[in-house]
Design an enzyme around this catalytic site. Structure first.
Site, PDB file in Angstrom:
ATOM      1  N   LYS A 235       0.961  -1.245   0.063  1.00 35.30           N
ATOM      2  CA  LYS A 235      -0.111  -0.036  -0.065  1.00 35.30           C
ATOM      3  C   LYS A 235       0.917   1.295   0.014  1.00 35.30           C
ATOM      4  CE  LYS A 235       0.663   1.291   4.214  1.00 35.30           C
ATOM      5  NZ  LYS A 235       1.775   2.623   4.749  1.00 35.30           N
TER       6      LYS A 235
ATOM      7  N   PRO B 272       8.789  -4.043  -1.192  1.00 34.90           N
ATOM      8  CA  PRO B 272       9.847  -3.370  -0.300  1.00 34.90           C
ATOM      9  C   PRO B 272       9.616  -3.901   1.172  1.00 34.90           C
ATOM     10  CG  PRO B 272       9.453  -2.134  -2.092  1.00 34.90           C
ATOM     11  CD  PRO B 272       8.284  -3.070  -1.937  1.00 34.90           C
TER      12      PRO B 272
ATOM     13  N   GLY C  77       4.607  -4.033   4.042  1.00 37.19           N
ATOM     14  CA  GLY C  77       4.806  -5.550   3.407  1.00 37.19           C
ATOM     15  C   GLY C  77       4.744  -6.564   4.460  1.00 37.19           C
TER      16      GLY C  77
ATOM     17  N   SER D  31       2.783  -6.448   7.097  1.00 40.12           N
ATOM     18  CA  SER D  31       1.313  -6.449   7.329  1.00 40.12           C
ATOM     19  C   SER D  31       0.453  -7.170   6.291  1.00 40.12           C
ATOM     20  CB  SER D  31       0.706  -5.053   7.606  1.00 40.12           C
ATOM     21  OG  SER D  31       1.322  -4.287   8.464  1.00 40.12           O
ATOM     22  N   ALA D  32       1.010  -6.891   5.017  1.00 38.51           N
ATOM     23  CA  ALA D  32       0.348  -7.656   4.061  1.00 38.51           C
ATOM     24  C   ALA D  32       0.519  -9.106   4.166  1.00 38.51           C
ATOM     25  CB  ALA D  32       0.851  -7.309   2.595  1.00 38.51           C
TER      26      ALA D  32
ATOM     27  N   ASP E   4      -2.137  -1.675   9.955  1.00 39.94           N
ATOM     28  CA  ASP E   4      -2.093  -1.928   8.551  1.00 39.94           C
ATOM     29  C   ASP E   4      -2.631  -3.332   8.086  1.00 39.94           C
ATOM     30  OD1 ASP E   4      -0.987   1.012   8.584  1.00 39.94           O
ATOM     31  OD2 ASP E   4       1.005   0.108   7.919  1.00 39.94           O
TER      32      ASP E   4
END
Ligand code: C5P
Length: 306
Positions: free
Chosen positions: A13, A101, A108, A110-111, A143
């Protein structure tokens, strides 16, 4: 159960707007932020593991170097939380194929946690709603819910109370990457230091930004990008100002440090401008890498069973 594993694709994001309120007594700052999910993805593979192996985690991909593979990784914590919450009697292997990144303000980690939640829900056929998954995600980090939701959304509170935003069109982004990350707590405390003695009001939504998104107006969006953490990130990493200057010189519609940085996101008009800016940034010597992405894109979703 008729599948042994699932592959979940999760987006990174950027924050198009980030309004930061005063420091609260809990050590956090109240936020109003506008997230956009962009087309840089990690794939999270969640599989049943060998009996007795517990939760295992490994990683590959262009940004996997240095990612911790133990219980400190948010993806591991996500799996542990699901096992405990739903009393799952199984061993779980998680593999992260990383392209987002790391420590760049692109969420990243949190993704990946979002991917694990969605993956375990699918693998164990728990039938949880997106809303339920987002609430579990909020227990892991601010996030994480947006990693599940994707698209474009306003985050309030710590950024985890999401409302979808009406947004038209696709936006072209060029992202300037740095060699090393910036620490989120350090950026917030630098922000506090820079604002010492100032009256800080409650965070607020940026109306011009929301209006531009509603209208699909890339120029308006470029002008309205704003991040209250940008000065703090630049103060800790002065080279970021040089990076921002390159974008201005090469006709970006707008540029912004993403989240707590140090990734810088440039909004550009079209493919040609994206290419010009990519070349200029690469040649500038002030960035470690340049990638292109479009947004908005989907949140965490299953792309295959294995
Ligand atoms: O969200 P996360 O736990 O990664 O945040 C790390 C640190 O960043 C917090 O401990 C806090 O110091 C700072 N932070 C903050 N306000 C927020 C989010 C993070 O002050 N809304």
């Amino acid at each position: 159960m008729n599948q042994s594993g699932v592959v979940i694709r999760v987006p990174g994001k950027i924050n198009l707007g980030l309004s930061v309120g005063p420091l609260d007594s809990d050590g956090y700052h109240e936020l109003v932020t506008v997230f956009q999910a962009i087309s840089l993805y990690d794939d999270v593979i969640v599989k049943f593991g060998a009996e007795g192996s517990g939760i295992t985690l490994d990683a590959s991909g262009s940004t996997a170097t240095g990612v911790p593979l133990d219980h400190t990784n948010l993806a591991y914590k996500a799996a542990a939380l699901m096992v405990e919450r739903f009393q799952l009697d199984a061993d779980i292997d998680i593999h992260l194929k990383k392209e987002i990144p790391v420590a760049g303000g692109m969420a990243g980690g949190s993704a990946d946690a979002a991917g694990v939640l969605v993956g375990i829900d699918a693998l164990f056929e728990l039938g949880l709603s997106r809303d339920q998954l987002e609430r579990i995600g909020a227990e892991l980090g601010s996030d994480v819910p947006f990693g599940i939701a994707g698209g474009t959304a306003i985050g309030r509170g710590r950024g985890d109370e999401l409302t979808p935003v009406l947004s038209q069109g696709k936006y072209q982004w060029v992202l300037a990457l740095a060699n090393s990350g910036l620490s989120t707590p350090a950026v917030y405390s630098e922000c506090d230091r820079l604002r010492e003695g100032m009256m800080i009001s409650r965070p607020a939504a940026n109306d011009a930004l929301l209006q531009a998104l509603r209208a699909g107006d890339a120029k308006g969006l470029g002008k309205a990008l704003s991040n209250d953490l940008q000065s703090a990130a630049c103060s800790l990493r002065p080279a970021l100002r040089l990076v921002l200057d390159v974008g201005n010189d090469y006709g970006a519609l707008g540029c912004i440090v993403s989240g707590s940085g140090p990734t810088v996101a440039f909004l550009v008009e079209d493919e040609e401008k994206a290419l010009d800016l990519t070349v200029a940034l690469s040649a500038s010597g002030v960035v470690a890498g340049v990638v292109r992405a479009t947004g908005p894109t989907h949140g965490a979703r299953k792309i295959s069973s294995i």
